[in-house]
Motif scaffolding. Sequence first.
Motif, short mmCIF file in Angstrom:
data_model
loop_
_atom_site.label_atom_id
_atom_site.label_comp_id
_atom_site.label_asym_id
_atom_site.label_seq_id
_atom_site.Cartn_x
_atom_site.Cartn_y
_atom_site.Cartn_z
N UNK A 233 0.82 -1.22 0.00
CA UNK A 233 0.00 0.00 0.00
C UNK A 233 0.85 1.27 0.00
N UNK A 234 2.17 1.10 0.11
CA UNK A 234 3.06 2.25 0.14
C UNK A 234 3.83 2.32 1.44
N UNK A 235 5.02 2.91 1.39
CA UNK A 235 5.86 2.98 2.58
C UNK A 235 5.21 3.79 3.69
N UNK A 236 4.49 4.87 3.32
CA UNK A 236 3.87 5.71 4.34
C UNK A 236 2.80 4.95 5.12
N UNK A 237 1.96 4.23 4.39
CA UNK A 237 0.91 3.45 5.04
C UNK A 237 1.52 2.37 5.92
N UNK A 238 2.53 1.68 5.38
CA UNK A 238 3.17 0.61 6.15
C UNK A 238 3.82 1.15 7.42
N UNK A 239 4.48 2.30 7.31
CA UNK A 239 5.10 2.91 8.49
C UNK A 239 4.04 3.29 9.52
N UNK A 240 2.90 3.79 9.04
CA UNK A 240 1.81 4.14 9.94
C UNK A 240 1.25 2.94 10.68
N UNK A 241 1.40 1.75 10.12
CA UNK A 241 0.93 0.52 10.77
C UNK A 241 2.02 -0.13 11.63
N UNK A 242 3.13 0.57 11.80
CA UNK A 242 4.18 0.06 12.68
C UNK A 242 5.20 -0.82 12.00
N UNK A 243 5.26 -0.81 10.68
CA UNK A 243 6.20 -1.64 9.94
C UNK A 243 7.47 -0.86 9.67
N UNK A 244 8.59 -1.45 10.00
CA UNK A 244 9.88 -0.87 9.65
C UNK A 244 10.22 -1.32 8.23
N UNK A 245 9.96 -0.44 7.29
CA UNK A 245 10.01 -0.85 5.88
C UNK A 245 11.41 -1.29 5.45
N UNK A 246 12.44 -0.58 5.90
CA UNK A 246 13.80 -0.96 5.52
C UNK A 246 14.18 -2.32 6.04
N UNK A 247 13.89 -2.55 7.32
CA UNK A 247 14.20 -3.85 7.92
C UNK A 247 13.40 -4.96 7.27
N UNK A 248 12.13 -4.68 6.99
CA UNK A 248 11.27 -5.67 6.35
C UNK A 248 11.81 -6.06 4.98
N UNK A 249 12.17 -5.06 4.17
CA UNK A 249 12.70 -5.35 2.84
C UNK A 249 13.97 -6.20 2.93
#
Length: 346
Positions: A233-249
């Motif tokens: 859904x996008x990095x902003x949405x993911x970050x808002x849900x508590x996801x660390x996008x860099x670590x996840x990738x």
Amino acid sequence: MSSNSVSGKRELRPHVPRNFTRVIVICLVLLGLCAAASLVLGSRLVGIHELLDGLFRQDVDSYGANVVRKRISRTVFSLMCGGALGVSGALMQSVTRNPIADPSILGVNTGASLFVVCGIAFLNISTANEYIWLALAGAAITAVFVFGVGSVGRGGATPIKLVLAGAATTAALSSLVTAIMIPRSYVMDQFRFWQVGSVGSASWSAIATFVPFLIIGVLIAIITAPALNALALGDEVATGQGVRTGTLRLIAALAGVLLCGAATALAGPIGFIGLLSTHVIRLILGPDLRFVIPMSAISGAIILTISDILGRLLGSPGELEVGVVTAFIGAPILIILAMKSKVRSL
């Protein structure tokens, strides 16, 4: 890293697709039929009595029973490699948000090939364990390089930039592989059979070596699936849900490289399985990775096993390597997908 940063802060109960039960039953039936056909079909057709003797009667030493026993390890290995490549394709498409991402397209297979040929030429490697670690190193370094090159410039890592970076890297690394092999005939003899991509030389020791990598990679893929849904859904949405996008990738990409590298080390660079299996499942079940990842494993196993069977039948009395069959099937489909999707991001 907290569990929330992997699976997302707000985990919703999965919405099961309406046709999921029907699809999984059909896929499991196809998987069983493919396994049975792999034991029976080939340059030597096996009868039902020979099949039963080979499976259940170790005291029978007939030619047909021995053929079945030889094909058991080949079939198990084919199913495992297909499943690993299917999950790897699903992960790479999600991490890069590229609908045509695949280990072979992004140059990961070629990176593994380069390290393996270097090991054969300069380190005299010859065992499955040695192949695996070199292939994993080559796959990981190539994946980081391609993603880094594709991220340069305005817009970051867009689908078309990643594909172009992967194609350019593949061409360059393929040239290096050829340059290393040409003056060393012994390397060419050992490497050429591996390079085509085959499950024909499968052994139980190779399967035992592969199992830990398969289990770890699949478990990571399943654990990260909810967070990867948020990332779509996008990095902003993911970050808002508590996801660390860099670590996840990073974690998801490492799992994809682990699965692809281990399969490539033992079977050779087999292409297009991840692309085909994941696209088929997305078309049927939708984009939810909680269902796409496990079903991509099953469909990948089915596609690779069918390709292996076709290679045996088309090349009879010899054999057409499975990597050749998947290339014949996958290349036209890739062209069609690229034309229809216009390389849109996920």
